[in-house]
Design a protein around this motif. Structure first.
Motif, PDB file in Angstrom:
ATOM      1  N   TYR A   1       0.853  -1.192   0.000  1.00  0.00           N
ATOM      2  CA  TYR A   1       0.000   0.000   0.000  1.00  0.00           C
ATOM      3  C   TYR A   1       0.888   1.241   0.000  1.00  0.00           C
ATOM      4  CZ  TYR A   1      -3.715  -3.289   1.071  1.00  0.00           C
ATOM      5  OH  TYR A   1      -4.594  -4.345   1.010  1.00  0.00           O
ATOM      6  N   ARG A   2       0.756   2.047  -1.039  1.00  0.00           N
ATOM      7  CA  ARG A   2       1.620   3.208  -1.226  1.00  0.00           C
ATOM      8  C   ARG A   2       1.106   4.417  -0.448  1.00  0.00           C
ATOM      9  NH1 ARG A   2       0.690   4.518  -7.540  1.00  0.00           N
ATOM     10  NH2 ARG A   2       0.664   2.246  -7.721  1.00  0.00           N
ATOM     11  N   ASP A   3       1.895   5.475  -0.398  1.00  0.00           N
ATOM     12  CA  ASP A   3       1.487   6.743   0.210  1.00  0.00           C
ATOM     13  C   ASP A   3       0.648   7.516  -0.802  1.00  0.00           C
ATOM     14  OD1 ASP A   3       1.174   9.189   1.407  1.00  0.00           O
ATOM     15  OD2 ASP A   3       3.305   9.620   1.636  1.00  0.00           O
ATOM     16  N   VAL A   4      -0.625   7.759  -0.441  1.00  0.00           N
ATOM     17  CA  VAL A   4      -1.524   8.453  -1.365  1.00  0.00           C
ATOM     18  C   VAL A   4      -1.985   9.790  -0.788  1.00  0.00           C
ATOM     19  CG1 VAL A   4      -2.332   6.326  -2.470  1.00  0.00           C
ATOM     20  CG2 VAL A   4      -3.519   7.187  -0.435  1.00  0.00           C
ATOM     21  N   SER A   5      -1.232  10.309   0.172  1.00  0.00           N
ATOM     22  CA  SER A   5      -1.653  11.550   0.830  1.00  0.00           C
ATOM     23  C   SER A   5      -1.792  12.707  -0.153  1.00  0.00           C
ATOM     24  CB  SER A   5      -0.664  11.920   1.938  1.00  0.00           C
ATOM     25  OG  SER A   5       0.660  11.969   1.438  1.00  0.00           O
ATOM     26  N   GLU A   6      -1.066  12.656  -1.275  1.00  0.00           N
ATOM     27  CA  GLU A   6      -1.176  13.708  -2.289  1.00  0.00           C
ATOM     28  C   GLU A   6      -2.008  13.255  -3.487  1.00  0.00           C
ATOM     29  OE1 GLU A   6      -0.023  16.714  -1.701  1.00  0.00           O
ATOM     30  OE2 GLU A   6       0.733  15.978   0.244  1.00  0.00           O
ATOM     31  N   GLY A   7      -2.642  12.099  -3.385  1.00  0.00           N
ATOM     32  CA  GLY A   7      -3.424  11.581  -4.501  1.00  0.00           C
ATOM     33  C   GLY A   7      -4.783  12.256  -4.638  1.00  0.00           C
ATOM     34  N   ARG A   8      -5.400  12.038  -5.787  1.00  0.00           N
ATOM     35  CA  ARG A   8      -6.742  12.570  -6.016  1.00  0.00           C
ATOM     36  C   ARG A   8      -7.743  11.843  -5.131  1.00  0.00           C
ATOM     37  NH1 ARG A   8      -7.013  11.926 -12.357  1.00  0.00           N
ATOM     38  NH2 ARG A   8      -5.874  10.048 -11.731  1.00  0.00           N
ATOM     39  N   GLN A   9      -8.751  12.575  -4.649  1.00  0.00           N
ATOM     40  CA  GLN A   9      -9.661  12.063  -3.627  1.00  0.00           C
ATOM     41  C   GLN A   9     -10.877  11.369  -4.223  1.00  0.00           C
ATOM     42  OE1 GLN A   9     -10.273  14.104   0.234  1.00  0.00           O
ATOM     43  NE2 GLN A   9     -12.323  14.572  -0.574  1.00  0.00           N
ATOM     44  N   VAL A  10     -11.214  10.230  -3.621  1.00  0.00           N
ATOM     45  CA  VAL A  10     -12.445   9.505  -3.934  1.00  0.00           C
ATOM     46  C   VAL A  10     -13.222   9.322  -2.632  1.00  0.00           C
ATOM     47  CG1 VAL A  10     -13.442   7.356  -4.800  1.00  0.00           C
ATOM     48  CG2 VAL A  10     -11.355   8.271  -5.837  1.00  0.00           C
ATOM     49  N   LEU A  11     -14.517   9.607  -2.661  1.00  0.00           N
ATOM     50  CA  LEU A  11     -15.361   9.423  -1.482  1.00  0.00           C
ATOM     51  C   LEU A  11     -15.902   7.999  -1.468  1.00  0.00           C
ATOM     52  CD1 LEU A  11     -17.391  12.763  -1.612  1.00  0.00           C
ATOM     53  CD2 LEU A  11     -15.227  12.302  -0.439  1.00  0.00           C
ATOM     54  N   VAL A  12     -15.730   7.322  -0.349  1.00  0.00           N
ATOM     55  CA  VAL A  12     -16.276   5.978  -0.158  1.00  0.00           C
ATOM     56  C   VAL A  12     -17.306   6.082   0.957  1.00  0.00           C
ATOM     57  CG1 VAL A  12     -15.800   3.578   0.408  1.00  0.00           C
ATOM     58  CG2 VAL A  12     -14.107   4.927  -0.874  1.00  0.00           C
TER      59      VAL A  12
END
Length: 525
Positions: free
Chosen positions: A76-87
């Motif tokens: 599992y990578r660091d996604v703190s700067e990734g584009r956001q998806v609401l779950v």
């Protein structure tokens, strides 16, 4: 040297690695001293005949040690700067969607109307202790969803074994026992699953995602072009409103009736879906062991609590056992006051005094009067309210001995039961819907002929089992998994009508995450 073998052994042999080694040595001529390790890859019990066997697929290591794990770990990578998806929803569909989004480099923001998995426990206890149901924190709502405190069975009829192994491996990576990779009917247990769910949440947070509990989605934010841009939500701890941005994976579970009502009012296309309703049938576990293992002494030292599975057709509708819980107990699974719903669960060791299963009848939309996508939901809801009335407007569940039900007699007393709020004798044969009552009666007669001793007054029927699956299907495109009209909305899992159980919901969550990633690559800057 590493070899794999399919073997068929008696239970006492399968119970230990030494027993398996001795069998392999005798069968294949190994020197036991050269066997350095054994890994069980598949395990199932064959109890069709009086002589019980265990079927094993084993990997045998000769003069070398295993270098691999029994599962493939996920990075599992660091996604703190990734584009956001609401779950929306933190059951198995939502959790596995969020974890898969992280694999794909996207940042999940998970919202869950209920409490974290440990804080739920007090609200669950209050259902029995105070006869009070918290509409946002109960056996269906909260971190982990309905499966967190209702058994953790991981059996699925899905033929996509690769997907199933991936799901089981993720559970193992987060603390589930490795035995679930091998068992024919894998099961984590109500006592162990909450810890696994907590570890999944920690993975999401450590990877840069976010999880917000006691946060309820109220509305989708849809542009004039029919694109979901986010949601309006409420922080239930202080009542404040929130605006959250991103495409939405909607994984709210099969009991989110307020969500279904909102979607219908918002003209989000849905359709009525068939469900199954009936009762929880509870036997003494010792009796089921004797019946299923064809032994008056029960299961003995080396066999687990016995399972069963029954299915038949009565007047064109299926009658079948569902969610069988050996050595388990029956729980109050209502999501609001004014209703009774029952379900079953078991701990990991399945050593309780009773065994139970849902015994249900297939109900199709054409069997229910009315129109519109919510007609099955309303019918389901009315039956649960009728059950509450029969239970003296408390969580004390209406119940009847099994043979009395079949013979149309009132039960003047009831056996001891695992159902903690208590039982009240009630003529289920009289007030259950006729199409359910008559078919259950004939189904029980059929099951009693198949399995001598199963149809007995030692068993008690506890009403009412209704939450077997979602009563609606939120319509989506088969290729993109998006809603047929609203772009950026991915109906997911059991609540959307596309899964039935923990593993199938998890698989659907991963698929929705993958399709959401494709959508974002094409449409979001």
């Amino acid at each position: 040297m590493v070899n794999e073998y399919q073997i068929r052994v008696q239970p006492h042999v399968a119970a230990s690695e030494d027993g398996i080694c001795a069998f392999l040595s005798k069968e294949y001529g190994f020197d036991v001293r050269t066997i350095t390790a054994i890994r069980v890859l598949r395990k199932s019990i064959d109890a069709r005949q009086r002589m019980i066997y265990v079927n094993l697929k084993v990997r045998v290591y000769i003069n070398e040690q295993p270098s691999d794990l029994p599962f493939v770990p996920v990075e599992y990578r660091d996604v703190s700067e990734g584009r956001q998806v609401l779950v929306v929803g933190e059951g198995p569909g939502g959790l596995f969607a969020a974890l898969r989004l992280i694999e794909l480099g996207l940042r999940p923001l998970v919202i869950e109307r209920g409490k974290d998995v440990r804080s739920r426990k007090k609200d669950l206890a209050n259902i029995s202790r105070l006869q009070k149901v918290d509409a946002d924190s109960n056996y269906c709502f909260g971190e982990g969803g309905a499966g967190a405190y209702s058994d953790g069975k991981l059996y699925t009829r899905s033929k996509k074994r690769g997907n199933v192994d991936k799901i089981l491996g993720v559970f193992c990576q987060h603390g589930a026992p490795a035995a679930i990779m091998a068992d024919a009917h894998p099961h984590i247990g109500t006592d162990k699953l909450p810890m696994v769910i907590e570890q999944m949440r920690e993975t999401i947070i450590k990877s840069g995602g976010e999880v917000r509990h006691q946060t309820r989605m109220d509305k989708l934010l849809i542009s004039n072009e029919g694109v979901v841009e986010g949601i309006e939500a409420t922080d239930l701890r202080n009542g404040s409103g929130l605006i959250l941005s991103g495409p939405v994976i909607l994984a709210t579970g099969h009991s989110a009736r307020d969500v279904y009502t909102y979607l219908d009012e918002a003209k989000i296309e849905m359709e009525a879906k068939g469900i199954a309703v009936g009762v929880r049938l509870e036997h003494p576990a010792e009796l089921i062991d004797k019946i299923q293992y064809h032994n008056p002494n029960g299961r003995g030292k080396y066999l687990p609590a016995a399972e069963y599975s029954f299915v038949t057709q009565v007047d064109g509708r299926g009658v079948y056992s569902f969610c069988m819980c050996p050595g388990g107990f029956v729980i109050p699974a209502a999501t609001a006051n004014g209703q009774i719903v029952v379900n079953g669960m078991s701990p990991s060791n399945r050593n309780g005094h009773w065994s139970n299963s849902g015994m249900v009848v297939e109900i199709r939309p054409e069997d229910v009067v009315g129109n519109g996508p919510l007609k099955m939901m309303h019918w389901q809801e009315q039956l649960e309210h009728d059950c509450w009335i029969q239970g003296n407007m408390r969580q004390t569940a209406p119940a009847q001995r099994m043979a009395d039900f079949v013979n149309g007699r009132l039960s003047y007393d009831l056996p001891r039961s695992s159902y903690s709020p208590g039982l009240i004798s009630s003529p289920l044969h009289f007030w259950l819907p006729p199409g359910v009552s008559a078919r259950l009666r004939e189904g029980f007669k059929s099951f009693g002929r198949i399995s001598h001793g199963f149809l007995t007054n030692e068993a008690v029927m506890i009403a009412v089992e209704t939450r077997t699956s979602s009563p609606v299907r939120i319509v989506r495109e088969p290729d993109t998994l998006m809603h047929i009209r609203v772009r950026g909305l991915f109906p997911c899992g059991e609540g959307a009508g596309y899964a039935g159980g923990i593993v199938s919901a998890a698989i659907d969550g991963e698929r929705c995450a993958e399709k959401c990633a494709e959508y974002m690559a094409d449409n979001w800057a």
